[in-house]
Enzyme design. Structure first.
Site, short mmCIF file in Angstrom:
data_model
loop_
_atom_site.label_atom_id
_atom_site.label_comp_id
_atom_site.label_asym_id
_atom_site.label_seq_id
_atom_site.Cartn_x
_atom_site.Cartn_y
_atom_site.Cartn_z
N HIS A 19 -50.23 -35.60 51.49
CA HIS A 19 -50.69 -36.94 51.07
C HIS A 19 -51.41 -37.67 52.20
O HIS A 19 -52.23 -38.55 51.93
CB HIS A 19 -49.50 -37.73 50.51
CG HIS A 19 -48.93 -37.09 49.26
ND1 HIS A 19 -47.60 -37.12 48.92
CD2 HIS A 19 -49.55 -36.37 48.28
CE1 HIS A 19 -47.43 -36.45 47.78
NE2 HIS A 19 -48.59 -35.99 47.37
N HIS A 42 -52.73 -29.94 39.43
CA HIS A 42 -51.27 -29.78 39.26
C HIS A 42 -50.65 -31.12 39.66
O HIS A 42 -50.20 -31.29 40.79
CB HIS A 42 -50.74 -28.65 40.14
CG HIS A 42 -51.29 -27.30 39.81
ND1 HIS A 42 -52.60 -26.95 40.01
CD2 HIS A 42 -50.69 -26.21 39.27
CE1 HIS A 42 -52.78 -25.69 39.61
NE2 HIS A 42 -51.64 -25.22 39.15
N SER A 100 -49.22 -37.42 44.21
CA SER A 100 -50.66 -37.47 44.49
C SER A 100 -51.44 -38.33 43.47
O SER A 100 -52.37 -39.03 43.85
CB SER A 100 -51.24 -36.06 44.57
OG SER A 100 -50.86 -35.27 43.46
N GLU A 118 -51.15 -31.56 33.99
CA GLU A 118 -49.79 -31.14 34.30
C GLU A 118 -49.26 -30.39 33.08
O GLU A 118 -49.45 -30.82 31.95
CB GLU A 118 -48.94 -32.38 34.61
CG GLU A 118 -47.45 -32.15 34.68
CD GLU A 118 -47.03 -31.09 35.70
OE1 GLU A 118 -47.52 -31.11 36.84
OE2 GLU A 118 -46.21 -30.23 35.32
N ASP A 143 -53.70 -26.27 31.37
CA ASP A 143 -53.71 -25.47 32.59
C ASP A 143 -54.67 -26.05 33.64
O ASP A 143 -55.86 -26.22 33.37
CB ASP A 143 -54.12 -24.04 32.23
CG ASP A 143 -54.20 -23.16 33.46
OD1 ASP A 143 -53.37 -23.36 34.39
OD2 ASP A 143 -55.08 -22.30 33.53
N GLY A 144 -54.13 -26.32 34.81
CA GLY A 144 -54.92 -26.94 35.86
C GLY A 144 -56.07 -26.07 36.35
O GLY A 144 -57.16 -26.56 36.66
N ASP A 164 -52.70 -28.05 43.79
CA ASP A 164 -51.36 -28.11 44.39
C ASP A 164 -50.34 -27.39 43.50
O ASP A 164 -49.42 -28.02 42.97
CB ASP A 164 -51.01 -29.60 44.57
CG ASP A 164 -49.67 -29.81 45.24
OD1 ASP A 164 -49.17 -28.88 45.90
OD2 ASP A 164 -49.12 -30.92 45.09
N1 SAM Z 1 -49.55 -32.75 43.16
C1 SAM Z 1 -48.23 -33.33 42.99
C2 SAM Z 1 -47.98 -34.33 44.09
O1 SAM Z 1 -48.47 -34.13 45.22
O2 SAM Z 1 -47.32 -35.34 43.84
C3 SAM Z 1 -47.13 -32.30 42.98
C4 SAM Z 1 -47.36 -31.11 42.10
S1 SAM Z 1 -46.11 -29.90 42.11
C5 SAM Z 1 -46.21 -29.17 43.71
C6 SAM Z 1 -46.80 -28.67 41.08
C7 SAM Z 1 -46.86 -29.04 39.61
O3 SAM Z 1 -47.68 -28.10 38.91
C8 SAM Z 1 -45.53 -29.00 38.89
O4 SAM Z 1 -45.26 -30.27 38.36
C9 SAM Z 1 -45.70 -27.96 37.78
O5 SAM Z 1 -45.04 -28.30 36.59
C10 SAM Z 1 -47.19 -27.96 37.60
N2 SAM Z 1 -47.80 -26.73 37.08
C11 SAM Z 1 -47.41 -25.44 37.24
N3 SAM Z 1 -48.34 -24.59 36.74
C12 SAM Z 1 -49.35 -25.37 36.26
C13 SAM Z 1 -50.62 -25.08 35.66
N4 SAM Z 1 -51.02 -23.83 35.46
N5 SAM Z 1 -51.40 -26.12 35.33
C14 SAM Z 1 -51.02 -27.40 35.54
N6 SAM Z 1 -49.84 -27.74 36.11
C15 SAM Z 1 -49.01 -26.73 36.46
#
Ligand code: SAM
Length: 280
Positions: A19, A42, A100, A118, A143-144, A164
């Site tokens: 961050h 993500h 984030s 997400e 999907d991200g 992320d």
């Molecule tokens: N970016 C956030 C932050 O800094 O506050 C934290 C994100 S966390 C490390 C990763 C997230 O990705 C999780 O909430 C998970 O559910 C989500 N996730 C996992 N696979 C994903 C995908 N293919 N597409 C989108 N989100 C996904």
């Protein structure tokens, strides 16, 4: 089935590094009037309750944000990030941690746009609720990685893409490289910021080699380790890989990392690093 929940880890040393870098990039983008897109592939839940069961169970934030947010000699490179944390905790007690998307929400301007994805069935509704009243933002449960194909280039032709993933699956280490390649093909002037954990150093070396082999230039690596590399379980370090970093970022991180490391790791173990995987 996704089992990772960021609420167990919110505010830990890896979030502090991620961050800090995110807020410095946003502050640099804000120096020009032209609007931009913030794409968070993500996104997580957006806001985390540090007194909640998940954060209390691991206590990771106690060795992260709790160590720095009320220091009285905070370096200027941390001002924007810590400003957001303080904004969320006006009473002076650390109760909430901004993910984030919330950091972006506080720092972006009226003219900028947020695209947040997400997948998790519990975290997505929390994220959506956070942004219901924000006209700049679009949240999607999808999907991200696909976003790097479908949302780039942005109409504004300026943007920060934060990638992320939880690295729950080994394939994430390859998927991030493939999706960056896809995104870069469409939007070669965008700023791409990829977070990574160091669990097994070999995985990160391989990922960096694969990134280098894409032919993309201007790839900066920033890392903060709290312990030496190890073959035991657990994360010893984390890092950010930034493609097309704003010109000031390298020096800003060189300025601030020694302070962050000293405050986050009183035992002095681990290391910091700012170097180019591929220069200009
Ligand atoms: N970016 C956030 C932050 O800094 O506050 C934290 C994100 S966390 C490390 C990763 C997230 O990705 C999780 O909430 C998970 O559910 C989500 N996730 C996992 N696979 C994903 C995908 N293919 N597409 C989108 N989100 C996904």
């Amino acid at each position: 089935m996704l089992s990772y929940r960021h609420s167990f880890h919110a505010g830990n040393h890896a979030d502090v590094l991620k961050h800090t870098v995110q807020s410095l990039i946003i502050s640099s983008l804000n120096e020009k009037d032209k609007p931009y897109l913030y794409l968070d592939t993500h996104a997580g839940a957006g806001r985390y309750q540090l007194s909640g069961e998940h954060a209390e169970r691991t206590g990771e934030y106690l060795e992260g944000i709790a160590r720095i947010w009320q220091q009285d000699n905070i370096p200027e490179e941390l001002a924007a990030y810590i400003g957001v944390v303080k904004n969320l905790n006006p009473g002076g007690k650390l109760r909430y941690y901004p993910g984030s998307p919330l950091i972006a929400r506080f720092l972006l301007r009226e003219c900028d746009r947020l695209q947040l994805t997400e997948l998790h069935s519990s975290d997505f509704p929390l994220l959506r609720n956070e942004f219901l009243k924000d006209d700049r933002a679009r949240t999607e449960r999808t999907d991200g990685y696909q976003q790097l194909k479908s949302k780039l280039p942005p109409p504004s032709r300026r943007g920060l893409i934060l990638i992320d993933p939880p690295y729950e699956m080994k394939s994430d280490y390859q998927d991030v490289v493939k999706s960056i390649q896809e995104g870069y093909k469409r939007f070669g002037t965008g700023v791409f910021a990829l977070w990574y954990p160091v669990v097994l150093r070999q995985q990160i070396k391989r990922m960096c080699n694969e990134l280098e082999a894409t032919g993309i230039r201007r790839i900066l690596q920033i890392e903060l380790a709290v312990r030496p590399d190890s073959d035991q379980r657990g994360m010893t370090a984390s890092g950010m890989i930034v493609i097309n970093p704003p010109w000031k970022l390298e020096q800003q991180m060189k300025n601030v990392l020694p302070w962050l490391h000293k405050v986050l790791v009183p035992a002095g173990t681990g290391h910091t690093k700012v170097s180019w995987i591929v220069p200009e």
